[in-house]
Design a protein around this motif. Sequence first.
Motif, PDB file in Angstrom:
ATOM      1  N   PRO A   1      18.029   0.819  -3.038  1.00  0.00           N
ATOM      2  CA  PRO A   1      16.914   0.060  -3.609  1.00  0.00           C
ATOM      3  C   PRO A   1      16.513  -1.084  -2.670  1.00  0.00           C
ATOM      4  O   PRO A   1      17.331  -1.563  -1.878  1.00  0.00           O
ATOM      5  CB  PRO A   1      17.482  -0.488  -4.923  1.00  0.00           C
ATOM      6  CG  PRO A   1      18.675   0.367  -5.218  1.00  0.00           C
ATOM      7  CD  PRO A   1      19.216   0.804  -3.897  1.00  0.00           C
ATOM      8  N   GLU A   2      15.270  -1.492  -2.756  1.00  0.00           N
ATOM      9  CA  GLU A   2      14.784  -2.575  -1.895  1.00  0.00           C
ATOM     10  C   GLU A   2      15.623  -3.836  -2.102  1.00  0.00           C
ATOM     11  O   GLU A   2      15.824  -4.298  -3.220  1.00  0.00           O
ATOM     12  CB  GLU A   2      13.320  -2.866  -2.207  1.00  0.00           C
ATOM     13  CG  GLU A   2      12.685  -3.841  -1.237  1.00  0.00           C
ATOM     14  CD  GLU A   2      11.193  -3.999  -1.459  1.00  0.00           C
ATOM     15  OE1 GLU A   2      10.630  -4.976  -0.946  1.00  0.00           O
ATOM     16  OE2 GLU A   2      10.608  -3.151  -2.157  1.00  0.00           O
TER      17      GLU A   2
ATOM     18  N   ASN B   1      17.913  -7.254   0.355  1.00  0.00           N
ATOM     19  CA  ASN B   1      17.919  -8.033   1.590  1.00  0.00           C
ATOM     20  C   ASN B   1      18.718  -7.326   2.688  1.00  0.00           C
ATOM     21  O   ASN B   1      19.406  -6.332   2.448  1.00  0.00           O
ATOM     22  CB  ASN B   1      18.475  -9.448   1.340  1.00  0.00           C
ATOM     23  CG  ASN B   1      19.920  -9.421   0.835  1.00  0.00           C
ATOM     24  OD1 ASN B   1      20.806  -8.863   1.477  1.00  0.00           O
ATOM     25  ND2 ASN B   1      20.140 -10.030  -0.326  1.00  0.00           N
ATOM     26  N   PHE B   2      18.630  -7.882   3.897  1.00  0.00           N
ATOM     27  CA  PHE B   2      19.237  -7.279   5.078  1.00  0.00           C
ATOM     28  C   PHE B   2      20.729  -7.065   4.901  1.00  0.00           C
ATOM     29  O   PHE B   2      21.259  -5.979   5.202  1.00  0.00           O
ATOM     30  CB  PHE B   2      18.967  -8.188   6.289  1.00  0.00           C
ATOM     31  CG  PHE B   2      19.593  -7.710   7.561  1.00  0.00           C
ATOM     32  CD1 PHE B   2      18.923  -6.843   8.402  1.00  0.00           C
ATOM     33  CD2 PHE B   2      20.873  -8.143   7.931  1.00  0.00           C
ATOM     34  CE1 PHE B   2      19.502  -6.403   9.584  1.00  0.00           C
ATOM     35  CE2 PHE B   2      21.454  -7.713   9.119  1.00  0.00           C
ATOM     36  CZ  PHE B   2      20.761  -6.847   9.935  1.00  0.00           C
ATOM     37  N   TRP B   3      21.444  -8.078   4.408  1.00  0.00           N
ATOM     38  CA  TRP B   3      22.900  -7.995   4.322  1.00  0.00           C
ATOM     39  C   TRP B   3      23.351  -7.015   3.249  1.00  0.00           C
ATOM     40  O   TRP B   3      24.379  -6.342   3.397  1.00  0.00           O
ATOM     41  CB  TRP B   3      23.495  -9.377   4.072  1.00  0.00           C
ATOM     42  CG  TRP B   3      23.242 -10.303   5.221  1.00  0.00           C
ATOM     43  CD1 TRP B   3      22.430 -11.393   5.245  1.00  0.00           C
ATOM     44  CD2 TRP B   3      23.781 -10.179   6.549  1.00  0.00           C
ATOM     45  NE1 TRP B   3      22.417 -11.961   6.496  1.00  0.00           N
ATOM     46  CE2 TRP B   3      23.241 -11.246   7.326  1.00  0.00           C
ATOM     47  CE3 TRP B   3      24.649  -9.281   7.158  1.00  0.00           C
ATOM     48  CZ2 TRP B   3      23.554 -11.429   8.665  1.00  0.00           C
ATOM     49  CZ3 TRP B   3      24.965  -9.461   8.509  1.00  0.00           C
ATOM     50  CH2 TRP B   3      24.424 -10.523   9.233  1.00  0.00           C
ATOM     51  N   MET B   4      22.589  -6.921   2.161  1.00  0.00           N
ATOM     52  CA  MET B   4      22.926  -5.950   1.121  1.00  0.00           C
ATOM     53  C   MET B   4      22.763  -4.528   1.651  1.00  0.00           C
ATOM     54  O   MET B   4      23.596  -3.651   1.393  1.00  0.00           O
ATOM     55  CB  MET B   4      22.031  -6.154  -0.105  1.00  0.00           C
ATOM     56  CG  MET B   4      22.408  -5.293  -1.299  1.00  0.00           C
ATOM     57  SD  MET B   4      24.010  -5.732  -2.016  1.00  0.00           S
ATOM     58  CE  MET B   4      23.593  -7.288  -2.802  1.00  0.00           C
ATOM     59  N   GLU B   5      21.683  -4.303   2.407  1.00  0.00           N
ATOM     60  CA  GLU B   5      21.470  -2.983   3.011  1.00  0.00           C
ATOM     61  C   GLU B   5      22.596  -2.649   3.987  1.00  0.00           C
ATOM     62  O   GLU B   5      23.113  -1.530   3.988  1.00  0.00           O
ATOM     63  CB  GLU B   5      20.123  -2.948   3.734  1.00  0.00           C
ATOM     64  CG  GLU B   5      18.914  -2.965   2.809  1.00  0.00           C
ATOM     65  CD  GLU B   5      17.614  -3.067   3.574  1.00  0.00           C
ATOM     66  OE1 GLU B   5      17.670  -3.302   4.810  1.00  0.00           O
ATOM     67  OE2 GLU B   5      16.548  -2.905   2.966  1.00  0.00           O
ATOM     68  N   ALA B   6      22.965  -3.637   4.817  1.00  0.00           N
ATOM     69  CA  ALA B   6      24.029  -3.417   5.800  1.00  0.00           C
ATOM     70  C   ALA B   6      25.349  -3.097   5.100  1.00  0.00           C
ATOM     71  O   ALA B   6      26.068  -2.157   5.492  1.00  0.00           O
ATOM     72  CB  ALA B   6      24.181  -4.647   6.695  1.00  0.00           C
ATOM     73  N   ALA B   7      25.677  -3.871   4.061  1.00  0.00           N
ATOM     74  CA  ALA B   7      26.938  -3.656   3.350  1.00  0.00           C
ATOM     75  C   ALA B   7      26.959  -2.299   2.649  1.00  0.00           C
ATOM     76  O   ALA B   7      27.962  -1.578   2.682  1.00  0.00           O
ATOM     77  CB  ALA B   7      27.155  -4.776   2.329  1.00  0.00           C
TER      78      ALA B   7
END
Length: 326
Positions: free
Chosen positions: A166-167, A169-175
């Motif tokens: 889901p859309e 932030n950058f760090w959530m996507e990376a994690a």
Amino acid sequence: MSGLLALLDDVAGIAKVAAASVDDVAAGAAKASAKAAGAVIDDAAVTPKYVHGFEAKRELPIIWKIAKGSIKNKLLILLPAALLLANFASWLIAPLLMLGGAYLCFEGAEKIAHALFHSDAGHKVFKEDEVTGDPAHLEEQKAKGAIKTDFILSAEIMTIILSGIPESNFWMEAATLAVAGVGITVAVYGSVALIVKMDDVGLFLAGNGRLGLTRAVGRGLVRGMPHFMKLLTIVGTAAMLWVGGSIVVHGLEELGFGWLGHHIHDWAYALGHMAPAAWVGAVEWISKAAMDGVFGLALGFVLIPIATKVIAPALAAISGKKPQAH
């Protein structure tokens, strides 16, 4: 004292946010990973052949070496590339997904064509090198070949995972990408290790079991593993065609060509509602998956001559290597 209580309250609040973030990452990773089923099953089905012919004591070290290479592929190369795509070229995700889906269709159709026509035409052949030199060198070459194959499958897996996040932030996507990538790698190569050693477990039980039942289980494992490997290949091929076909159909919808996707949805809906009420959802899902798979198979058959007669020679010409004889 009040200041300390306020500080503790703030720490507790931060901990709650952190815990919620961890839950979000885990949930996002699990949901996104499920979409990569086809490539994951294919990865598990393909890998055991790379340890074929080696001594039993070398099988697990080779799998561990390939697994480490897979982790490096995902975390050091593919994860940064995926984040760059998501944040600076998100418009490329759908075409890349469609490219990966088309590759899955090609792989699935190629396996079926090979099984039906018993021909190596258009089928990748992995030749077994003769052990005329250092076995350690052969092992290293095999591991490198497996890691290269894993890179292609991992690229598909990471792109599919990225599309399912889901859309955020950058760090959530990376994690989420990191957790999903590592989790899939552990699941795939842990399963491969169990599959590869199951024969040895069966032989041990058959020869050393104290109970007749234990020895019978061992003999059953030894006799059953070849059939299980065939079943795994069939399931992996079906999953590739289903996932690949559904990715391409969905991508066409996103690009404004929704005719096929709408018809598949409508046909699946109609078939589902012909079943008893308790089975409507299951029949609808199976029908849609089957139609996606049939489309994937048809697309794969179209791609076989294109890949083998046009793309492979072109890549060989660019790389300066002769096309591999089949």
